[in-house]
Write a protein that holds these residues in place. Structure first.
Motif, short mmCIF file in Angstrom:
data_model
loop_
_atom_site.label_atom_id
_atom_site.label_comp_id
_atom_site.label_asym_id
_atom_site.label_seq_id
_atom_site.Cartn_x
_atom_site.Cartn_y
_atom_site.Cartn_z
N ALA A 122 0.83 -1.22 0.00
CA ALA A 122 0.00 0.00 0.00
C ALA A 122 0.86 1.26 0.00
N SER A 123 1.91 1.28 0.82
CA SER A 123 2.78 2.47 0.87
C SER A 123 3.50 2.66 -0.46
N GLY A 124 3.88 1.55 -1.11
CA GLY A 124 4.51 1.66 -2.42
C GLY A 124 3.57 2.25 -3.45
N LEU A 125 2.30 1.82 -3.42
CA LEU A 125 1.30 2.38 -4.34
C LEU A 125 1.09 3.87 -4.09
N ILE A 126 1.08 4.25 -2.81
CA ILE A 126 0.91 5.68 -2.48
C ILE A 126 2.09 6.49 -3.02
N ILE A 127 3.31 5.97 -2.90
CA ILE A 127 4.48 6.67 -3.42
C ILE A 127 4.41 6.80 -4.93
N VAL A 128 3.96 5.73 -5.62
CA VAL A 128 3.79 5.81 -7.07
C VAL A 128 2.80 6.91 -7.44
N LEU A 129 1.71 7.01 -6.69
CA LEU A 129 0.66 7.99 -6.99
C LEU A 129 1.10 9.42 -6.72
N ILE A 130 1.91 9.62 -5.66
CA ILE A 130 2.31 11.00 -5.30
C ILE A 130 3.68 11.37 -5.86
N SER A 131 4.31 10.47 -6.61
CA SER A 131 5.68 10.72 -7.07
C SER A 131 5.80 12.02 -7.85
N ARG A 132 4.80 12.31 -8.63
CA ARG A 132 4.85 13.53 -9.45
C ARG A 132 4.75 14.79 -8.60
N TYR A 133 4.15 14.66 -7.42
CA TYR A 133 3.90 15.85 -6.59
C TYR A 133 4.78 15.89 -5.35
N PHE A 134 5.64 14.87 -5.18
CA PHE A 134 6.41 14.81 -3.94
C PHE A 134 7.35 15.99 -3.78
N GLY A 135 7.77 16.56 -4.90
CA GLY A 135 8.63 17.75 -4.83
C GLY A 135 7.97 18.88 -4.06
N LYS A 136 6.61 18.93 -4.14
CA LYS A 136 5.88 19.96 -3.38
C LYS A 136 5.65 19.52 -1.94
N LEU A 137 5.45 18.22 -1.72
CA LEU A 137 5.23 17.72 -0.36
C LEU A 137 6.50 17.73 0.47
N VAL A 138 7.65 17.77 -0.20
CA VAL A 138 8.91 17.66 0.53
C VAL A 138 9.12 18.83 1.49
N ARG A 139 8.41 19.93 1.27
CA ARG A 139 8.52 21.07 2.19
C ARG A 139 8.03 20.72 3.59
N PHE A 140 7.20 19.67 3.71
CA PHE A 140 6.75 19.22 5.02
C PHE A 140 7.76 18.28 5.68
N PHE A 141 8.85 17.98 4.97
CA PHE A 141 9.87 17.07 5.49
C PHE A 141 11.26 17.69 5.41
N PRO A 142 11.44 18.86 6.05
CA PRO A 142 12.78 19.45 6.09
C PRO A 142 13.68 18.63 7.01
N PRO A 143 14.99 18.94 7.07
CA PRO A 143 15.91 18.16 7.90
C PRO A 143 15.50 18.02 9.35
N VAL A 144 14.83 19.04 9.91
CA VAL A 144 14.43 18.95 11.32
C VAL A 144 13.40 17.84 11.52
N VAL A 145 12.57 17.59 10.51
CA VAL A 145 11.57 16.51 10.60
C VAL A 145 12.21 15.16 10.28
N THR A 146 12.87 15.07 9.13
CA THR A 146 13.47 13.79 8.73
C THR A 146 14.55 13.35 9.71
N GLY A 147 15.34 14.30 10.21
CA GLY A 147 16.37 13.96 11.19
C GLY A 147 15.76 13.43 12.48
N SER A 148 14.65 14.03 12.91
CA SER A 148 13.97 13.56 14.12
C SER A 148 13.42 12.15 13.92
N VAL A 149 12.81 11.90 12.74
CA VAL A 149 12.23 10.58 12.46
C VAL A 149 13.32 9.51 12.42
N VAL A 150 14.41 9.80 11.72
CA VAL A 150 15.51 8.83 11.62
C VAL A 150 16.10 8.55 13.00
#
Length: 442
Positions: free
Chosen positions: A97-125
């Motif tokens: 399911a997560s793979g299908l979601i990534i396929v569907l949003i792949s074209r728009y992920f460049g815009k969604l990436v603003r919700f995942f700056p280093p402070v977010v991704t670094g915290s998650v990792v």
């Protein structure tokens, strides 16, 4: 011959990461030795397929860069958690399911990436890495259900493996350093053989060849929380992959466009869908192979294509996969401390660039890591809440990730009073500046 050796070098660089994920997850969810052999072999096979999907390029998928793909370590903790709360079928349902979601949003992920700056991704990792350490420590002692938990032999093997990895990493350079974990696993297993604690029965019983079959370990089942968890993990992996794409574009002197990035994201989503169908894992770029490329100076897609073919061939030979299953749990535990510690250090590295930028970032990190770790340690915290709320609060990684995303929006994306006052002050001064400029012109 030279190309084959270069391809084999890339295989060795990523092999420890490729086999550790199925060994850790398979052991945690209670697979039999025969099932574990299949899981390792199908994961290696899928690493090759995922790599081919990425190095080839067409209108739909493939970034066309010499990149090697393997299962992301950030998915290990979530998959173990999903397997413990639900079952193995939920793991594969969430991966698909997560793979299908990534396929569907792949074209728009460049815009969604603003919700995942280093402070977010670094915290998650960081959260994921910290929550994995107890798994590593339990394995160092021999595994939670082991009758010889904490025995002298297990402790000696685990720390001996860890010390071997540290010494190899310290006193070697280049390619040898890049495979220090693999060499440490070999050293620990050899020591275990001399101690008489290695059982080769599974190797003798494994077949030389097998046919890859969909849903061999179980049909997928779909649940909201596991899907949400794996989707968040996939998005974090995409952010990390983006950095790898740009690093490779610089090395290969090839400019990448938004369309290239979309095809790259789509390849990773597609690889996860296929991985879930064949009871494997989600896949992402392996940065250690980028380092090897910088070291060797060879940046040809042909070499990575050869690596992919080698991985597919190994994945079709269970006898070779079975060799990895004889590695004692305590030896794996020693290597896991180093591997999971590297996940934490990667998170800290990402956070070190942003924590000094503002006190707000420090607060985001403090709350998200604190809540994520706290819920992982005390999972019954929200037991009195409605079931609809518990869907989002029963998993520390999801809770910590959502906390980081929400706090980042609050502190860094919504206009604050300070910013509003500064903007108003700039506007108030503007007429005065204009008048001064006009008077000076006269």
């Amino acid at each position: 011959m030279k190309s084959a050796l270069l391809g084999f070098q890339h295989l060795l660089a990523m092999y420890a990461g490729a086999i550790l994920v199925p060994l850790i997850v398979g052991d945690a969810i209670g697979l039999t030795p025969k099932q574990l052999t299949y899981l390792v072999s199908i994961d290696i096979f899928m690493c090759g397929i995922a790599t081919l999907l990425q190095i080839m390029t067409n209108r739909f998928f493939g970034i066309g860069l010499p990149v090697v793909l393997g299962c992301t370590f950030t998915a290990v903790g979530p998959m173990i958690s999903i397997g413990a709360k639900y079952d193995v079928s939920a793991i594969y349902g969430s991966v698909i399911a997560s793979g299908l979601i990534i396929v569907l949003i792949s074209r728009y992920f460049g815009k969604l990436v603003r919700f995942f700056p280093p402070v977010v991704t670094g915290s998650v990792v960081t959260i994921i890495g910290v929550t994995l350490i107890p798994v590593a420590i339990n394995n160092m002692a021999g595994g939670l259900d082991s009758p010889d938990f904490g025995s002298t032999a297990n402790v000696l093997l685990s720390f001996g493996t860890l010390i071997s990895i540290i010494l190899i990493y310290k006193f070697s350079t280049g390619f040898i350093r890049s495979i220090s974990i693999l060499l440490g696993l070999v050293a620990g297993t050899v020591a275990a053989i001399f101690m008489g604690v290695v059982d080769f029965t599974n190797v003798h019983e494994a077949s030389m060849l097998h046919v890859v079959m969909p849903f061999k370990l179980g049909m997928p089942s779909f649940h909201f929380l596991p899907i949400l968890t794996m989707t968040l993990v996939a998005m974090v992996s995409l952010v990390e992959s983006t950095g790898t794409y740009f690093a490779l574009s610089d090395i290969c002197e090839k400019e990448i466009t938004k369309e290239d990035l979309a095809r790259g994201y789509r390849s990773e989503g597609l690889a996860s869908v296929i991985g879930g169908i064949f009871n494997a894992f989600p896949y992402t770029t392996f940065s250690q192979n980028v380092g090897l490329m910088q070291l060797s100076g060879v940046k040809s897609r042909k070499i990575i294509f050869i690596t992919a073919i080698m991985l597919i061939s190994l994945g079709l030979t269970p006898k070779i996969a079975a060799i990895t299953t004889v590695i004692p749990t305590s030896v794996l535990g020693g290597a896991m401390v180093a591997m999971f510690g590297m996940v934490i250090s990667q998170g800290i590295k990402m956070l070190s660039k942003v924590v000094s930028e503002s006190q707000e970032n420090a607060m985001i990190i403090a709350c998200s890591v604190g809540i994520g770790l706290g819920v992982s340690v005390v999972p019954d915290l929200f037991n009195m809440f409605p079931e609809e709320v518990q869907i989002l609060t029963s998993n520390g990684i999801v809770t910590g990730s959502l906390t980081a995303i929400v706090l980042n929006i609050l502190f860094n994306m919504l206009p604050s009073k300070k910013k509003s006052k500064a903007a108003q002050a700039a506007r108030d001064k503007e007429p005065e500046v204009v008048r001064l400029q006009g008077s000076s012109a006269n």
